[in-house]
Motif scaffolding. Structure first.
Motif, short mmCIF file in Angstrom:
data_model
loop_
_atom_site.label_atom_id
_atom_site.label_comp_id
_atom_site.label_asym_id
_atom_site.label_seq_id
_atom_site.Cartn_x
_atom_site.Cartn_y
_atom_site.Cartn_z
N SER A 129 91.88 20.01 20.08
CA SER A 129 91.88 18.96 20.74
C SER A 129 91.25 19.08 22.20
CB SER A 129 93.46 18.51 21.15
OG SER A 129 94.09 18.11 19.90
N LYS A 130 90.37 19.92 22.40
CA LYS A 130 89.54 20.02 23.53
C LYS A 130 88.05 19.12 23.25
CE LYS A 130 87.02 23.41 26.53
NZ LYS A 130 86.50 24.63 26.70
N PRO A 131 87.93 18.23 24.37
CA PRO A 131 86.70 17.31 24.28
C PRO A 131 85.50 18.13 24.26
CG PRO A 131 88.13 16.42 25.90
CD PRO A 131 88.78 17.77 25.38
N MET A 132 84.42 17.71 23.64
CA MET A 132 83.28 18.62 23.32
C MET A 132 82.07 17.97 24.05
SD MET A 132 83.84 18.86 19.01
CE MET A 132 82.59 19.67 18.91
N VAL A 133 81.08 18.83 24.35
CA VAL A 133 79.80 18.52 24.91
C VAL A 133 78.77 18.62 23.63
CG1 VAL A 133 80.21 19.17 27.27
CG2 VAL A 133 79.35 21.03 25.50
N ASP A 134 78.98 19.18 22.48
CA ASP A 134 78.04 19.39 21.50
C ASP A 134 77.41 18.25 20.56
OD1 ASP A 134 78.67 22.69 20.98
OD2 ASP A 134 80.48 21.59 21.32
N VAL A 135 76.22 18.13 20.52
CA VAL A 135 75.60 17.14 19.84
C VAL A 135 74.70 17.52 18.81
CG1 VAL A 135 73.96 15.05 20.16
CG2 VAL A 135 75.46 15.66 22.07
N GLU A 136 74.49 16.91 17.69
CA GLU A 136 73.69 17.50 16.58
C GLU A 136 73.20 16.18 15.76
OE1 GLU A 136 76.06 19.42 13.38
OE2 GLU A 136 77.48 19.45 14.92
N MET A 137 72.07 16.58 15.07
CA MET A 137 71.46 15.54 14.12
C MET A 137 71.73 15.88 12.70
SD MET A 137 67.60 14.32 14.20
CE MET A 137 67.78 13.22 15.99
N PHE A 138 71.94 14.79 11.89
CA PHE A 138 72.12 14.99 10.35
C PHE A 138 71.05 14.13 9.93
CE2 PHE A 138 73.66 13.09 6.49
CZ PHE A 138 73.55 14.09 5.74
N ASP A 139 70.14 14.80 8.86
CA ASP A 139 69.04 14.17 8.04
C ASP A 139 69.60 13.86 6.63
OD1 ASP A 139 66.93 13.43 6.76
OD2 ASP A 139 65.41 15.00 7.59
N SER A 140 69.84 12.38 6.23
CA SER A 140 70.52 12.33 5.04
C SER A 140 69.57 12.46 3.94
CB SER A 140 71.06 10.93 5.00
OG SER A 140 70.05 9.82 5.36
N SER A 141 68.39 12.91 4.21
CA SER A 141 67.31 13.15 3.13
C SER A 141 67.46 14.63 2.71
CB SER A 141 66.05 12.98 3.46
OG SER A 141 65.80 13.63 4.50
N LYS A 142 68.16 15.48 3.65
CA LYS A 142 68.45 17.06 3.35
C LYS A 142 69.91 17.22 3.36
CE LYS A 142 64.04 17.82 6.13
NZ LYS A 142 63.70 18.52 7.35
N THR A 143 70.69 17.31 2.27
CA THR A 143 71.84 17.48 1.92
C THR A 143 72.41 18.66 1.07
OG1 THR A 143 71.71 16.03 0.08
CG2 THR A 143 72.04 14.97 2.12
N THR A 144 71.50 19.42 0.83
CA THR A 144 71.99 20.48 0.18
C THR A 144 72.60 21.68 1.02
OG1 THR A 144 69.92 21.99 0.40
CG2 THR A 144 69.69 20.52 -1.41
N LYS A 145 73.40 22.67 0.46
CA LYS A 145 74.07 23.90 1.02
C LYS A 145 73.08 24.55 1.89
CE LYS A 145 77.97 24.53 -2.29
NZ LYS A 145 78.47 25.43 -3.06
N GLU A 146 71.67 24.36 1.54
CA GLU A 146 70.74 25.24 2.52
C GLU A 146 70.40 24.63 3.76
OE1 GLU A 146 70.39 24.79 -0.89
OE2 GLU A 146 71.33 26.85 -1.46
N SER A 147 70.78 23.28 3.73
CA SER A 147 70.23 22.16 4.86
C SER A 147 71.38 22.66 6.07
CB SER A 147 70.27 20.90 4.18
OG SER A 147 69.51 20.70 2.94
N LYS A 148 70.82 22.32 7.19
CA LYS A 148 71.38 22.54 8.23
C LYS A 148 71.25 21.20 9.30
CE LYS A 148 71.79 27.46 8.20
NZ LYS A 148 71.47 28.51 9.12
N CYS A 149 72.13 20.82 9.94
CA CYS A 149 72.11 19.76 11.08
C CYS A 149 71.29 20.40 12.31
CB CYS A 149 73.35 19.34 11.48
SG CYS A 149 74.37 18.36 10.29
N THR A 150 70.53 19.51 12.85
CA THR A 150 69.70 19.98 14.09
C THR A 150 70.34 19.98 15.29
OG1 THR A 150 67.89 19.32 13.03
CG2 THR A 150 67.53 19.78 15.23
N GLN A 151 70.59 21.10 15.91
CA GLN A 151 71.32 21.17 17.00
C GLN A 151 70.59 20.50 18.26
OE1 GLN A 151 74.56 22.74 17.03
NE2 GLN A 151 75.10 21.75 18.93
N LEU A 152 71.11 19.71 19.14
CA LEU A 152 70.47 18.88 19.99
C LEU A 152 70.95 19.36 21.49
CD1 LEU A 152 70.21 15.54 18.71
CD2 LEU A 152 68.55 17.21 18.58
N ALA A 153 70.50 18.84 22.59
CA ALA A 153 70.82 19.14 23.81
C ALA A 153 72.47 18.66 24.16
CB ALA A 153 70.10 18.59 25.03
#
Length: 293
Positions: A129-153
């Motif tokens: 329940s700790k608030p987060m500073v983490d931000v990431e980007m999901f690309d809905s054209s890349k949805t396989t197990k090998e795909s990863k979200c892009t870590q943002l600032a």
């Protein structure tokens, strides 16, 4: 669910927007049941992708006793016997619930080609329940197990369920997202920060909001008039919220650097729209899971 129990059930309500401006008029709506989740979830984030799909990010699973990394999708344009939630192979980098997801079609070559659907996942809460500073980007054209979200600032301030919106001025600078709220107390309570996706950098805007906005709605003026006008509306409708917790509507011009936001109306939201509380002096939301189309 009844008596604050958690559920896997989902409902969809579409309101007739034509009646929203008529004070005191009953608002007609269309209601239908959506397929249930496979497990009971709290505070997953759901968003419509403008292509007949709902996307569901994270949530807290009471069966697993933890926040989830999973991303699910529901195709609304399908046969009844195929109408069910499906998990993508791609996972979020961080497990989270009470997160905010913004849909943006990115124009920056670094983050993908023009026209691909991108979803920016902002803040949230961890399993503890700790608030987060983490931000990431999901690309809905890349949805396989090998795909990863892009870590943002990272955010400048840890936030959960903040308000956020794309600043759309029709140019390359439309790759900006404004974020406000999601902080119960302390630093950043009255601060708006803006993510520049071209630079992958959060910048705290110099103009402060007059009032506290814990879990607000954010939007900008229409592109044809002035997309640089940012509106922040609402405060808190969580369990235990009191009369007056709905808050105010404020605005500012992002091209200026004024000391504080301006009030759009002097009245609070509950006075402006004649809302009535469920019980005396107590606001009670009807669902822990909600989204807007």
């Amino acid at each position: 669910a009844n008596d604050d129990e958690y559920t896997n059930q989902n409902d969809l309500i579409l309101f007739n927007a034509a009646n929203l401006n008529d004070v005191g008029r009953q608002i007609d709506a269309y209601h239908c049941k959506l397929p249930p989740f496979k497990q009971q979830l709290e505070a997953a984030s759901i968003i419509y992708d403008q292509n007949n799909n709902l996307l569901c990010f994270g949530g807290y699973s009471y069966g697993d006793g933890k926040a989830l990394k999973s991303i699910q999708t529901l195709n609304l344009n399908t046969k009844r016997n195929q109408f069910k939630w499906k998990k993508y192979g791609c996972l979020m980098n961080k497990a989270r619930y009470h997160t905010t997801v913004v849909h943006t079609i990115n124009r920056n070559k670094e983050f993908g080609a023009l026209g691909q659907n991108k979803f920016v996942i902002i803040g949230g809460k961890t399993t503890s329940s700790k608030p987060m500073v983490d931000v990431e980007m999901f690309d809905s054209s890349k949805t396989t197990k090998e795909s990863k979200c892009t870590q943002l600032a990272e955010l400048s301030f840890a936030r959960f369920k903040p308000g956020a919106c794309v600043i759309n001025d029709g140019s390359i600078r439309s790759n900006r997202i404004a974020c406000c709220g999601g902080i119960l107390y302390g630093k950043g309570t009255n601060k708006v920060e803006i993510l520049d996706l071209n630079k992958n950098q959060w910048i705290v805007h110099g103009t402060r909001t007059q009032y506290e906005h814990q879990h607000p709605a954010l939007w900008t003026g229409v592109q044809q008039i002035n997309p640089n006008i940012l509106y922040v509306a609402g405060n808190n409708i969580s369990f235990g919220a009191k009369k007056g917790s709905l808050g105010f509507i404020e605005w500012t011009d992002l091209r200026t650097n004024e000391k504080e936001f301006n009030l759009l109306y002097q009245e609070s939201l509950e006075d402006l729209y004649e809302f009535w509380q469920v019980r005396a002096n107590l606001w009670e939301p009807r669902s822990l899971l909600h989204f807007t189309l």
